[in-house]
Motif scaffolding. Structure first.
Motif, PDB file in Angstrom:
ATOM      1  N   VAL A 180      -0.066   0.103   2.458  1.00  0.00           N
ATOM      2  CA  VAL A 180       1.055   1.048   2.381  1.00  0.00           C
ATOM      3  C   VAL A 180       2.362   0.302   2.116  1.00  0.00           C
ATOM      4  CG1 VAL A 180       2.439   2.694   3.731  1.00  0.00           C
ATOM      5  CG2 VAL A 180      -0.052   2.861   3.725  1.00  0.00           C
ATOM      6  N   HIS A 181       2.543  -0.851   2.747  1.00  0.00           N
ATOM      7  CA  HIS A 181       3.744  -1.658   2.509  1.00  0.00           C
ATOM      8  C   HIS A 181       3.819  -2.049   1.034  1.00  0.00           C
ATOM      9  CE1 HIS A 181       6.977  -4.485   3.367  1.00  0.00           C
ATOM     10  NE2 HIS A 181       6.306  -5.375   2.649  1.00  0.00           N
ATOM     11  N   LYS A 182       2.699  -2.502   0.484  1.00  0.00           N
ATOM     12  CA  LYS A 182       2.655  -2.866  -0.935  1.00  0.00           C
ATOM     13  C   LYS A 182       2.893  -1.637  -1.810  1.00  0.00           C
ATOM     14  CE  LYS A 182      -0.482  -6.829  -0.558  1.00  0.00           C
ATOM     15  NZ  LYS A 182       0.277  -7.881  -1.227  1.00  0.00           N
ATOM     16  N   ALA A 183       2.253  -0.516  -1.498  1.00  0.00           N
ATOM     17  CA  ALA A 183       2.392   0.713  -2.290  1.00  0.00           C
ATOM     18  C   ALA A 183       3.847   1.193  -2.300  1.00  0.00           C
ATOM     19  CB  ALA A 183       1.472   1.802  -1.749  1.00  0.00           C
ATOM     20  N   ASN A 184       4.514   1.100  -1.167  1.00  0.00           N
ATOM     21  CA  ASN A 184       5.901   1.554  -1.079  1.00  0.00           C
ATOM     22  C   ASN A 184       6.872   0.655  -1.827  1.00  0.00           C
ATOM     23  OD1 ASN A 184       6.120   4.061   0.396  1.00  0.00           O
ATOM     24  ND2 ASN A 184       5.217   2.950   2.110  1.00  0.00           N
ATOM     25  N   SER A 185       6.423  -0.512  -2.238  1.00  0.00           N
ATOM     26  CA  SER A 185       7.299  -1.393  -3.021  1.00  0.00           C
ATOM     27  C   SER A 185       7.379  -0.950  -4.480  1.00  0.00           C
ATOM     28  CB  SER A 185       6.817  -2.850  -2.921  1.00  0.00           C
ATOM     29  OG  SER A 185       5.620  -3.047  -3.646  1.00  0.00           O
ATOM     30  N   PHE A 186       6.572   0.037  -4.867  1.00  0.00           N
ATOM     31  CA  PHE A 186       6.567   0.548  -6.240  1.00  0.00           C
ATOM     32  C   PHE A 186       7.182   1.937  -6.298  1.00  0.00           C
ATOM     33  CE2 PHE A 186       2.950  -2.391  -5.963  1.00  0.00           C
ATOM     34  CZ  PHE A 186       3.322  -3.284  -6.959  1.00  0.00           C
ATOM     35  N   LYS A 187       7.776   2.262  -7.448  1.00  0.00           N
ATOM     36  CA  LYS A 187       8.361   3.585  -7.660  1.00  0.00           C
ATOM     37  C   LYS A 187       7.301   4.612  -8.038  1.00  0.00           C
ATOM     38  CE  LYS A 187      12.814   1.748  -8.980  1.00  0.00           C
ATOM     39  NZ  LYS A 187      13.805   1.536 -10.045  1.00  0.00           N
ATOM     40  N   VAL A 203       6.826   4.604 -13.603  1.00  0.00           N
ATOM     41  CA  VAL A 203       7.450   3.583 -14.440  1.00  0.00           C
ATOM     42  C   VAL A 203       6.864   2.190 -14.265  1.00  0.00           C
ATOM     43  CG1 VAL A 203       9.625   4.842 -14.638  1.00  0.00           C
ATOM     44  CG2 VAL A 203       9.317   3.204 -12.778  1.00  0.00           C
ATOM     45  N   ASP A 204       6.355   1.885 -13.080  1.00  0.00           N
ATOM     46  CA  ASP A 204       5.790   0.558 -12.816  1.00  0.00           C
ATOM     47  C   ASP A 204       4.284   0.635 -12.538  1.00  0.00           C
ATOM     48  OD1 ASP A 204       6.068   1.829 -10.379  1.00  0.00           O
ATOM     49  OD2 ASP A 204       7.240   0.233  -9.430  1.00  0.00           O
ATOM     50  N   GLU A 205       3.619   1.604 -13.182  1.00  0.00           N
ATOM     51  CA  GLU A 205       2.215   1.880 -12.889  1.00  0.00           C
ATOM     52  C   GLU A 205       1.284   0.707 -13.188  1.00  0.00           C
ATOM     53  OE1 GLU A 205       1.160   4.347 -16.983  1.00  0.00           O
ATOM     54  OE2 GLU A 205       1.610   5.472 -15.158  1.00  0.00           O
ATOM     55  N   HIS A 206       1.556  -0.046 -14.239  1.00  0.00           N
ATOM     56  CA  HIS A 206       0.664  -1.166 -14.575  1.00  0.00           C
ATOM     57  C   HIS A 206       0.694  -2.240 -13.491  1.00  0.00           C
ATOM     58  CE1 HIS A 206      -0.502   0.255 -18.522  1.00  0.00           C
ATOM     59  NE2 HIS A 206       0.757   0.637 -18.707  1.00  0.00           N
ATOM     60  N   CYS A 207       1.891  -2.598 -13.061  1.00  0.00           N
ATOM     61  CA  CYS A 207       2.028  -3.600 -12.006  1.00  0.00           C
ATOM     62  C   CYS A 207       1.450  -3.085 -10.680  1.00  0.00           C
ATOM     63  CB  CYS A 207       3.493  -3.985 -11.841  1.00  0.00           C
ATOM     64  SG  CYS A 207       3.764  -5.347 -10.699  1.00  0.00           S
ATOM     65  N   ALA A 208       1.709  -1.813 -10.369  1.00  0.00           N
ATOM     66  CA  ALA A 208       1.193  -1.227  -9.128  1.00  0.00           C
ATOM     67  C   ALA A 208      -0.331  -1.214  -9.132  1.00  0.00           C
ATOM     68  CB  ALA A 208       1.736   0.193  -8.952  1.00  0.00           C
ATOM     69  N   LYS A 209      -0.931  -0.787 -10.245  1.00  0.00           N
ATOM     70  CA  LYS A 209      -2.396  -0.738 -10.323  1.00  0.00           C
ATOM     71  C   LYS A 209      -2.995  -2.126 -10.148  1.00  0.00           C
ATOM     72  CE  LYS A 209      -4.722  -0.650 -14.152  1.00  0.00           C
ATOM     73  NZ  LYS A 209      -5.852  -1.454 -14.472  1.00  0.00           N
ATOM     74  N   GLU A 210      -2.430  -3.106 -10.826  1.00  0.00           N
ATOM     75  CA  GLU A 210      -2.950  -4.474 -10.734  1.00  0.00           C
ATOM     76  C   GLU A 210      -2.808  -5.032  -9.315  1.00  0.00           C
ATOM     77  OE1 GLU A 210      -4.830  -7.903 -11.836  1.00  0.00           O
ATOM     78  OE2 GLU A 210      -4.658  -6.044 -12.971  1.00  0.00           O
ATOM     79  N   THR A 211      -1.639  -4.891  -8.728  1.00  0.00           N
ATOM     80  CA  THR A 211      -1.389  -5.419  -7.380  1.00  0.00           C
ATOM     81  C   THR A 211      -2.284  -4.768  -6.338  1.00  0.00           C
ATOM     82  OG1 THR A 211       0.906  -5.910  -7.943  1.00  0.00           O
ATOM     83  CG2 THR A 211       0.378  -5.722  -5.592  1.00  0.00           C
ATOM     84  N   LEU A 212      -2.360  -3.437  -6.355  1.00  0.00           N
ATOM     85  CA  LEU A 212      -3.144  -2.724  -5.346  1.00  0.00           C
ATOM     86  C   LEU A 212      -4.644  -2.914  -5.557  1.00  0.00           C
ATOM     87  CD1 LEU A 212      -0.938   0.484  -5.124  1.00  0.00           C
ATOM     88  CD2 LEU A 212      -0.986  -1.466  -3.535  1.00  0.00           C
TER      89      LEU A 212
END
Length: 90
Positions: free
Chosen positions: A23-30, A68-77
């Motif tokens: 959740v902490h990681k997820a909340n770092s994305f828009k 807007v930052d879906e690619h980075c969010a998908k990769e990180t999560l």
């Protein structure tokens, strides 16, 4: 919207500690983040919703990311759920 199906590779699954980190990681994305398991979906930024999915090691889940930052969010999560990256909360 990006969609990725994966098999969770976290010891003890998404119990309290791993869920908090996720959740902490997820909340770092828009982007909007949604997790789904067995037809049930929840907001990926909501700790109680994720806990209600009872995600265990070896479970197949779907990660959906839109924004807007879906690619980075998908990769990180994805990397976190697959236990590829080291676990930290920074």
């Amino acid at each position: 919207m990006l969609i990725k199906r994966l098999v969770v590779q976290l010891p003890r699954g998404l119990q309290a500690r791993h869920t908090t980190i996720f959740v902490h990681k997820a909340n770092s994305f828009k982007s909007e983040i949604v997790l789904a398991k067995n037809g049930k979906t929840t907001n990926g930024k909501n700790i109680m919703g994720i806990m209600d999915l009872f995600i265990q090691n070896g479970d197949e889940i779907t990660l959906m990311v839109d924004g807007v930052d879906e690619h980075c969010a998908k990769e990180t999560l994805s990397r976190f759920l697959l236990n590829i990256s080291c676990i930290d909360i920074s």
